[in-house]
Scaffold this motif. Sequence first.
Motif: not given
Length: 147
Positions: A41-56
């Motif tokens: 989450v950015t310091g101003d709590l305005q943006h969240a980067s969600i990292f994910y993996t996919v099996y396949g």
Amino acid sequence: MADEARARKLADRIKVVVARRLDKGLRDPRMGFVTITDVRVTGDLQHASIFYTVYGNEKERADSAAALKSATGMLRTEVGRNISTRLTPSLEFIADAIPENAEHIEGLLRTAQEQDARVATLAASAQYAGDEDPYVTPRDDAEDEDE
């Protein structure tokens, strides 16, 4: 700007909310087996980067990325309901390169191990280029008197 501890707590909460929602399932048939690996989450709590993996394979990864992109609004609504901030952060899904990096590192380690085995084989059959003991040894005084 929020403090770092609050941003970490919010990131952990977003990770739990999104993972729980994905575990319940989306109504998108393109969605594969997705694992949320990290949220930042950015310091101003305005943006969240969600990292994910996919099996396949690559097709399943591309289909899951498209499904996550189309479900971003619904997931943001779900996050907004489950966190206690004035504004709900925008969500961005980023494919995590952990599996590809791990595979690359394993390949490098395999190559290094093969090269080590070749070097060990060459070293076992190697001979000295000169004398076996290349160091100069001091002469004994008894040998000098005999000459």
